[in-house]
Write an enzyme that holds these catalytic residues in place. Structure first.
Site, PDB file in Angstrom:
ATOM      1  N   PHE A 136       1.033  -1.007   0.254  1.00 33.73           N
ATOM      2  CA  PHE A 136       0.133   0.306   0.109  1.00 33.73           C
ATOM      3  C   PHE A 136       0.656   1.337   0.350  1.00 33.73           C
ATOM      4  CE2 PHE A 136      -1.920   2.829   2.354  1.00 33.73           C
ATOM      5  CZ  PHE A 136      -3.326   3.567   1.856  1.00 33.73           C
ATOM      6  N   GLY A 137       0.587   2.252  -0.941  1.00 36.10           N
ATOM      7  CA  GLY A 137       1.929   3.305  -1.587  1.00 36.10           C
ATOM      8  C   GLY A 137       0.904   4.215  -0.890  1.00 36.10           C
ATOM      9  N   GLU A 140       4.758   9.439   1.212  1.00 37.31           N
ATOM     10  CA  GLU A 140       5.895   9.402   0.384  1.00 37.31           C
ATOM     11  C   GLU A 140       7.148  10.406   1.290  1.00 37.31           C
ATOM     12  OE1 GLU A 140       4.238  11.983  -3.212  1.00 37.31           O
ATOM     13  OE2 GLU A 140       2.919  10.800  -3.737  1.00 37.31           O
ATOM     14  N   GLY A 144       4.107  12.717   4.899  1.00 37.63           N
ATOM     15  CA  GLY A 144       4.116  11.403   5.567  1.00 37.63           C
ATOM     16  C   GLY A 144       2.968  11.817   6.707  1.00 37.63           C
ATOM     17  N   ILE A 170       7.503   1.468   2.327  1.00 34.07           N
ATOM     18  CA  ILE A 170       6.407   0.906   2.369  1.00 34.07           C
ATOM     19  C   ILE A 170       6.301  -0.897   2.775  1.00 34.07           C
ATOM     20  CG2 ILE A 170       4.574   0.292   0.495  1.00 34.07           C
ATOM     21  CD1 ILE A 170       5.138   3.324   1.172  1.00 34.07           C
ATOM     22  N   GLN A 287       7.541  -5.745  46.922  1.00 39.03           N
ATOM     23  CA  GLN A 287       6.676  -4.746  46.541  1.00 39.03           C
ATOM     24  C   GLN A 287       6.495  -3.670  45.037  1.00 39.03           C
ATOM     25  OE1 GLN A 287       5.391  -2.613  49.909  1.00 39.03           O
ATOM     26  NE2 GLN A 287       4.824  -4.179  50.915  1.00 39.03           N
ATOM     27  N   GLU A 371       0.408   4.289  10.571  1.00 39.96           N
ATOM     28  CA  GLU A 371      -0.233   4.497  10.491  1.00 39.96           C
ATOM     29  C   GLU A 371      -1.339   5.233  11.949  1.00 39.96           C
ATOM     30  OE1 GLU A 371      -2.893   2.425   8.957  1.00 39.96           O
ATOM     31  OE2 GLU A 371      -1.648   0.779   8.635  1.00 39.96           O
ATOM     32  N   GLY A 372      -0.799   6.187  11.207  1.00 39.06           N
ATOM     33  CA  GLY A 372      -0.782   8.056  12.298  1.00 39.06           C
ATOM     34  C   GLY A 372       0.275   7.343  13.123  1.00 39.06           C
ATOM     35  N   ASP A 375       1.537  11.196  18.456  1.00 41.46           N
ATOM     36  CA  ASP A 375       0.212  12.370  18.515  1.00 41.46           C
ATOM     37  C   ASP A 375      -0.834  12.908  17.414  1.00 41.46           C
ATOM     38  OD1 ASP A 375       2.249  13.421  20.825  1.00 41.46           O
ATOM     39  OD2 ASP A 375       3.483  13.853  19.669  1.00 41.46           O
TER      40      ASP A 375
END
Ligand code: TGC
Ligand code: FAD
Length: 401
Positions: A136-137, A140, A144, A170, A287, A371-372, A375
């Site tokens: 999946f392109g 660039e 981004g 990619i 602990q 994928e994002g 932020d």
């Protein structure tokens, strides 16, 4: 890697919410992983090699396009099954999940949703079986987080279009038979094109030197006057919303997948803490160790609830993009934090390849960005709750400063 003893943590009896089919799908994936992937994954990771021979096995267990209908060669499962498969794959290695989620959500999904009948019949069965690999392109070199600015473009030329430009970062690119490429037409509108291996002017060189996702192959896509038949354009949808809707499906899978990596880190840290003795007691008796483990299982349980509810919403066709963003961001974030805490519980052993924790940690550094980014997803939530996009603003004039 030591023997794979993984069992999933289930503090809130989430399994009671799963159907028999969900459990069967999860068991089949886990068994396949333990038998075929766990014994070899560290070696492939260290050599930065892609275990290409596993792709057909992914097809056999239904991990390529889990929700693609049977008429196109998929297993026709629901979204929770899809999520569980991604969780099992990524609890072993994010790179393996990447291969599967790119093929499923970023290649098969757009062809299924926006492709012509001819495109679907040509590609979906081969992609579902693993006979063909896809990529999946969108990203660039200069675009981004802001794919709307992309430069890759095509011009009409009779029955064909002429494609120029470049994509980078990619997943699966160098080995792909088909690339779903997003490019602008002469009016600047974005379309998806199916660019096939062997088309003149199309190359996909490998990008090397990754410290993360080393068992996944990554490359560039370079288009130098590539003649693409007009019949290879996806006819069903154009505009940025088309690739972003594919990202919704992939981000959903990542939310489940990253949680799988977190569950694996917790599972190993808990087991190790009961076996490792210091000051004459198991380190689980301290602990400070209990605090780490208790916080881990709390975050895992919250993420399991979030993810399961998102799966229900997605099954009903009601999940919003912003809800998916929240789950992707949260689950990758907690997974990264859990991998760091788990690594500390294992002390020096935590940095070795006897355990998968350090590999998960390094992998998740990619997952938090692709994928994002972390932020960008926060800002998507901000945009959703305020109704104001922080992405759209004028550049201030800094010339007098
Ligand atoms: P914006 O103006 O907000 O939206 C443009 C059009 O798209 C629509 N839309 C969506 N449609 C479907 N699903 C979504 N999630 C959508 N989000 C927005 C929107 O309604 C609009 O439609 P229309 O009809 O009004 O035109 O777009 P923007 O340019 O302001 O950007 C928004 C932003 C920043 C959120 C978006 O660009 C973004 O998500 N950026 C991050 C880029 C990204 O995630 N790239 C991922 C590349 S693929 C990858 O990383 C694969 S790694 C996989 C692996 O190996 O596992
Ligand atoms: P940039 O967009 O340059 O961001 C750099 C920094 O600036 C980040 O911290 C970001 O959060 C911040 N930033 C940017 N904009 C804003 C803003 N508006 N507000 C606040 N902060 C901001 N892409 C594909 O298309 N297909 C693939 O298969 C694919 N696979 C990948 C595999 C790997 C291993 C990696 C690492 C990436 C992959 N990507 C793929 C690309 C990935 O989607 C991008 O790396 C990602 O979208 C971020 O883009 P960028 O790297 O250019 O960072």
């Amino acid at each position: 890697m030591a023997t794979d003893l993984y069992t999933h943590p289930d503090y809130y009896n989430m399994d009671d919410l799963l159907s028999e089919e969900h459990k069967m799908v999860r068991t089949a994936t886990r068994d396949w992983i333990k038998q075929n992937v766990s014994p070899i994954i560290e070696d492939y990771y260290e050599r930065a090699a892609f275990p290409e021979h596993l792709v057909k096995g992914l097809g056999e267990i239904g991990a390529l396009g889990p929700y693609i209908p049977e008429e196109y060669g998929g297993p026709g499962l629901d979204q929770i099954s899809y999520g569980l498969i991604m969780q099992e794959l990524e609890r072993c290695d994010s790179g393996l999940r990447s291969t599967s989620s790119v093929q499923s959500s970023l290649v098969m999904y757009p062809i299924w949703r926006y492709g012509s009948e001819e495109q679907k019949k040509k590609w979906l069965p081969k992609l579902a079986s693993g006979e063909a690999l896809g990529c999946f392109g969108l990203t660039e070199p200069d675009y981004g987080s802001n794919p709307a600015g992309m430069i890759t473009n095509f011009k009409a030329d009779g029955d064909h279009v002429i494609l120029n430009g470049a994509k980078m970062w990619i997943s699966n690119a160098p080995l792909s038979d088909v690339a779903v490429v997003w490019a602008k037409d002469e009016s600047g509108r974005i379309h998806g094109l199916l660019v096939e291996k062997g088309m003149e002017g199309f190359t996909a060189p490998e990008m090397k030197g990754k410290h993360s996702l080393r068992a996944s192959i990554t490359g560039e896509l370079i288009f130098d006057n590539v003649k693409v038949p007009k019949s290879n354009i996806l006819p069903g949808r154009s505009g940025l919303g088309a690739p972003l809707s594919c990202l919704d499906s992939a981000r959903f899978g990542i939310a489940w997948g990253a949680l799988g990596a977190a569950m694996d880190c917790y599972d190993q840290a808990l087991r190790y803490s009961k076996e490792r003795t210091q000051f004459d007691v198991p380190i689980a008796a301290f602990q400070l160790t209990q605090k780490k483990l208790a916080e881990m299982i709390t975050e895992i349980t919250k993420a399991q609830l979030l993810t399961f509810r998102l799966g229900q919403l997605r099954n009903e066709g009601k999940a919003t993009s912003a809800q998916i963003s929240m789950a992707k961001r949260n689950n990758v974030d907690i997974a990264l934090k859990i991998s760091r805490e788990a690594r500390q519980i294992l002390g020096g052993m935590g940095i070795t390849n006897e355990y998968s924790i350090m590999r998960h940690m390094a992998n998740l550094e990619s997952v938090v960005t692709y994928e994002g980014t972390h932020d960008i997803h926060l800002l998507i939530t901000g945009m959703d709750i305020t109704g104001i996009s922080s992405f759209k603003r004028e550049m201030p004039d800094l010339s007098d400063m």
